[in-house]
Write a protein that holds these residues in place. Structure first.
Motif, PDB file in Angstrom:
ATOM      1  N   GLY A   1      15.770 -29.703 -36.691  1.00 22.61           N
ATOM      2  CA  GLY A   1      16.823 -29.495 -35.703  1.00 22.61           C
ATOM      3  C   GLY A   1      16.435 -28.537 -34.595  1.00 22.61           C
ATOM      4  N   ARG A   2      15.436 -27.674 -34.853  1.00 23.22           N
ATOM      5  CA  ARG A   2      15.029 -26.748 -33.783  1.00 23.22           C
ATOM      6  C   ARG A   2      14.051 -27.438 -32.840  1.00 23.22           C
ATOM      7  NH1 ARG A   2      15.837 -20.572 -35.285  1.00 23.22           N
ATOM      8  NH2 ARG A   2      16.996 -20.840 -37.217  1.00 23.22           N
ATOM      9  N   ARG A   3      13.813 -26.801 -31.707  1.00 25.50           N
ATOM     10  CA  ARG A   3      12.897 -27.374 -30.722  1.00 25.50           C
ATOM     11  C   ARG A   3      11.461 -27.287 -31.235  1.00 25.50           C
ATOM     12  NH1 ARG A   3      16.212 -28.605 -26.723  1.00 25.50           N
ATOM     13  NH2 ARG A   3      18.107 -27.352 -26.660  1.00 25.50           N
ATOM     14  N   ALA A   4      10.685 -28.310 -30.904  1.00 25.26           N
ATOM     15  CA  ALA A   4       9.326 -28.432 -31.441  1.00 25.26           C
ATOM     16  C   ALA A   4       8.347 -27.620 -30.608  1.00 25.26           C
ATOM     17  CB  ALA A   4       8.930 -29.896 -31.502  1.00 25.26           C
ATOM     18  N   ASP A   5       8.463 -26.298 -30.689  1.00 24.54           N
ATOM     19  CA  ASP A   5       7.535 -25.375 -30.050  1.00 24.54           C
ATOM     20  C   ASP A   5       6.567 -24.918 -31.138  1.00 24.54           C
ATOM     21  OD1 ASP A   5       9.244 -25.817 -27.976  1.00 24.54           O
ATOM     22  OD2 ASP A   5      10.046 -23.776 -27.891  1.00 24.54           O
ATOM     23  N   LEU A   6       5.339 -25.413 -31.071  1.00 23.76           N
ATOM     24  CA  LEU A   6       4.404 -25.298 -32.191  1.00 23.76           C
ATOM     25  C   LEU A   6       3.102 -24.651 -31.741  1.00 23.76           C
ATOM     26  CD1 LEU A   6       4.612 -29.078 -33.241  1.00 23.76           C
ATOM     27  CD2 LEU A   6       6.179 -27.246 -33.948  1.00 23.76           C
ATOM     28  N   VAL A   7       2.505 -23.902 -32.670  1.00 28.15           N
ATOM     29  CA  VAL A   7       1.215 -23.274 -32.395  1.00 28.15           C
ATOM     30  C   VAL A   7       0.275 -23.581 -33.556  1.00 28.15           C
ATOM     31  CG1 VAL A   7       0.015 -21.063 -32.137  1.00 28.15           C
ATOM     32  CG2 VAL A   7       2.197 -21.445 -30.969  1.00 28.15           C
ATOM     33  N   HIS A   8      -0.907 -24.079 -33.216  1.00 31.01           N
ATOM     34  CA  HIS A   8      -1.924 -24.366 -34.225  1.00 31.01           C
ATOM     35  C   HIS A   8      -2.941 -23.233 -34.238  1.00 31.01           C
ATOM     36  CE1 HIS A   8      -5.784 -26.711 -35.320  1.00 31.01           C
ATOM     37  NE2 HIS A   8      -5.175 -26.338 -36.419  1.00 31.01           N
ATOM     38  N   VAL A   9      -3.043 -22.565 -35.373  1.00 29.40           N
ATOM     39  CA  VAL A   9      -3.974 -21.446 -35.525  1.00 29.40           C
ATOM     40  C   VAL A   9      -5.149 -21.904 -36.386  1.00 29.40           C
ATOM     41  CG1 VAL A   9      -4.260 -19.073 -36.340  1.00 29.40           C
ATOM     42  CG2 VAL A   9      -2.070 -19.792 -35.351  1.00 29.40           C
ATOM     43  N   ASP A  10      -6.346 -21.700 -35.860  1.00 25.35           N
ATOM     44  CA  ASP A  10      -7.574 -22.108 -36.544  1.00 25.35           C
ATOM     45  C   ASP A  10      -7.804 -21.218 -37.767  1.00 25.35           C
ATOM     46  OD1 ASP A  10     -10.065 -22.963 -37.241  1.00 25.35           O
ATOM     47  OD2 ASP A  10     -11.080 -22.197 -35.455  1.00 25.35           O
ATOM     48  N   THR A  11      -7.909 -21.823 -38.931  1.00 26.83           N
ATOM     49  CA  THR A  11      -8.137 -21.021 -40.144  1.00 26.83           C
ATOM     50  C   THR A  11      -9.586 -21.120 -40.628  1.00 26.83           C
ATOM     51  OG1 THR A  11      -7.406 -22.847 -41.567  1.00 26.83           O
ATOM     52  CG2 THR A  11      -5.748 -21.217 -40.929  1.00 26.83           C
TER      53      THR A  11
ATOM     54  N   ALA B   1       8.332 -28.311 -26.969  1.00 29.86           N
ATOM     55  CA  ALA B   1       9.159 -29.527 -27.083  1.00 29.86           C
ATOM     56  C   ALA B   1       8.285 -30.747 -27.391  1.00 29.86           C
ATOM     57  CB  ALA B   1       9.974 -29.749 -25.806  1.00 29.86           C
ATOM     58  N   GLY B   2       7.274 -30.545 -28.201  1.00 29.62           N
ATOM     59  CA  GLY B   2       6.401 -31.634 -28.611  1.00 29.62           C
ATOM     60  C   GLY B   2       5.336 -32.027 -27.602  1.00 29.62           C
ATOM     61  N   ARG B   3       5.332 -31.377 -26.438  1.00 33.59           N
ATOM     62  CA  ARG B   3       4.337 -31.667 -25.391  1.00 33.59           C
ATOM     63  C   ARG B   3       3.198 -30.653 -25.497  1.00 33.59           C
ATOM     64  NH1 ARG B   3       5.006 -29.784 -19.192  1.00 33.59           N
ATOM     65  NH2 ARG B   3       3.241 -30.891 -18.284  1.00 33.59           N
ATOM     66  N   GLN B   4       1.972 -31.143 -25.547  1.00 34.58           N
ATOM     67  CA  GLN B   4       0.845 -30.223 -25.685  1.00 34.58           C
ATOM     68  C   GLN B   4       0.567 -29.520 -24.361  1.00 34.58           C
ATOM     69  OE1 GLN B   4      -2.683 -31.778 -27.575  1.00 34.58           O
ATOM     70  NE2 GLN B   4      -3.370 -29.690 -28.027  1.00 34.58           N
ATOM     71  N   VAL B   5       0.590 -28.196 -24.404  1.00 37.40           N
ATOM     72  CA  VAL B   5       0.364 -27.404 -23.185  1.00 37.40           C
ATOM     73  C   VAL B   5      -0.908 -26.567 -23.279  1.00 37.40           C
ATOM     74  CG1 VAL B   5       2.777 -27.339 -22.418  1.00 37.40           C
ATOM     75  CG2 VAL B   5       1.956 -25.627 -24.055  1.00 37.40           C
ATOM     76  N   VAL B   6      -1.448 -26.401 -24.490  1.00 35.44           N
ATOM     77  CA  VAL B   6      -2.765 -25.781 -24.678  1.00 35.44           C
ATOM     78  C   VAL B   6      -3.534 -26.673 -25.641  1.00 35.44           C
ATOM     79  CG1 VAL B   6      -4.056 -23.800 -25.585  1.00 35.44           C
ATOM     80  CG2 VAL B   6      -1.940 -23.416 -24.304  1.00 35.44           C
ATOM     81  N   ALA B   7      -4.746 -27.068 -25.252  1.00 32.81           N
ATOM     82  CA  ALA B   7      -5.597 -27.883 -26.109  1.00 32.81           C
ATOM     83  C   ALA B   7      -6.941 -27.180 -26.261  1.00 32.81           C
ATOM     84  CB  ALA B   7      -5.791 -29.282 -25.520  1.00 32.81           C
TER      85      ALA B   7
END
Ligand SMILES: [Zn+2]
Length: 430
Positions: free
Chosen positions: A355-365, A398-404
């Protein structure tokens, strides 16, 4: 179309520090539709799948910033506050153009996205230009229109009219708020008017409070009460109010904050760099006061890196209380994610829950800083204590990739860097 993300783990960003191992997160129309263990995931025939080797965390929420001040980063280093303001900041700000603000905000916004922060609360001149910059990078912001008595920026009434007029242009990406600078720079009747307007339009009102030990002395001498009590007495509190810093608060002040449900933007890096003091973070949390992490402006921090602030928050809370349990790693991370979203009154942000906005961060492990992992919650512990923004690889808003792979997909960071350099030298009169 459903976007499916699979990750080594999802760090939810809640107060309990929930970590979901071997996780799936589904996004549709910019919102999180489902999140949980892969074994329980719904069928995904139609989904576009992004497989992430690392950890997925919520986009962080920076609750207090004046980000266009990247133009003044490092300038006047080592000067005491009054000389820094008079000799370095004010002469530069007097030359500032709207375009300077937009360029600087674009660069700063891209920097924050690269450091894992997807939302910031901004208080600075030329709010429309700040909004345009944020729309260009693809980030989110709450842009608080500044109310401040400076030549060239109109009367307080005009500033407040602008603030209310701009709210019509707001949406989930850029929300407008009102940012009266402080009780020692803005007259109390104006603060009361601003607060009434904020309540009427459900806007965030953010104001500097008790940043330094002495800033409220004159008001105290005149009115006989502290700034928090004075704000309460003048009907400034109530609604979505966010006090920035709140370092020098006595028990009665904190009680006022609890009573009116006032949130705090906690800015430990800025407070340490400027020797302002150490906020009573543990006491605030124990009272149920909402707190979120903030970087403050990059001329007084000097970075826009919430990983550093949340770590420093835990370190300073532990030092202050002389107790290694005074702030847990889970709480520290929550203060930059779910707790920060709650502090600015945005229940749609800050946590990876359906239900929340899809603001996501992928952290390299895949880094020695993430070793060892025995229990899954070790991933969260490492995020707080051993890992930094340098491990952020990808960011979505919001599900749009802004950093790749560590680079903005929306703006040219190298060109912005050169532009900020040129503008900063011009503003410095060189
Ligand atoms: Zn500030």
């Amino acid at each position: 179309m459903v976007q499916r993300f699979t990750a080594r783990a999802v760090v939810v960003g809640d107060r309990a520090g929930t970590v979901v191992p071997d996780a799936v997160l589904d996004v549709e129309d910019g919102l999180i539709r489902w999140v949980g263990p892969a074994a329980d995931a719904p069928p995904a025939e139609a989904a576009e799948v992004t497989r992430l080797p690392g950890v997925l965390t919520p986009g962080m929420v920076n609750t207090h910033a004046h980000s266009p001040m990247v133009l003044f980063r490092g300038q006047g280093e080592g000067l005491p506050l009054d000389r820094w303001l008079r000799e370095v900041m004010w002469p530069r700000e007097a030359r500032l153009t709207p375009e300077d603000v937009e360029v600087a905000m674009t660069a700063a916004s891209a920097e924050m996205l690269r450091h894992g922060a997807t939302t910031s609360v901004e208080m600075y001149f030329h709010p429309e230009r700040i909004a345009a910059a944020v729309r260009a990078t693809g980030a989110r912001a709450v842009v608080a229109n500044p109310l401040i008595g400076l030549p060239g920026f109109g009367t307080f009434e005009e500033q407040l009219d602008t603030a209310v007029r701009l709210t019509a242009d707001g949406d989930a990406q850029v929300e407008y708020g009102i940012g009266p600078h402080s009780a020692y720079t803005v007259p109390l009747p104006v603060l009361a008017q601003a607060a009434a307007a904020a309540r009427e339009h459900d806007l965030l009102l953010t104001v500097h409070v008790a940043e330094t030990a002495t800033e409220g002395d004159e008001l105290l001498a005149t009115h006989g009460v502290s700034v928090p009590r004075l704000l309460a007495a003048h009907d400034v509190l109530g609604g979505r109010v966010l006090g920035a810093h709140c370092v020098h608060m006595d028990d009665g002040d904190l009680e006022v904050w609890r009573e009116y449900d006032i949130a705090v933007a906690h800015c430990p890096s800025s407070n340490a760099k400027l020797a302002s003091g150490t906020a009573r973070l543990r006491d605030m949390l124990d009272l149920g006061i909402r707190v979120g992490m903030g970087t403050d402006g990059p001329a007084s921090n000097d970075n826009l890196d919430l990983f550093e602030d949340l770590r420093l928050a835990a370190q300073l809370a532990r030092l202050r209380e002389r107790d290694a349990t005074a702030l847990t790693a889970a709480e520290a991370f929550w203060l930059a994610t779910g707790g920060a979203a709650a502090a600015i009154g945005r229940a749609d942000l800050g946590q990876l829950t359906a239900g929340r906005r899809a603001d996501l961060v992928h952290v390299d492990t895949e880094d020695i800083a993430f070793v060892p992992v025995g229990d899954t919650t070790d991933l969260l512990t490492h995020l707080v204590w051993s890992v930094g923004s340098r491990h952020v690889r990808d960011t979505w808003v919001a599900g749009r990739q802004v950093v790749a792979d560590g680079t903005s997909t929306t703006v040219d960071e190298a060109a912005l860097r050169a532009d900020v350099q040129t503008r900063a030298l011009r503003l410095a009169g060189r």
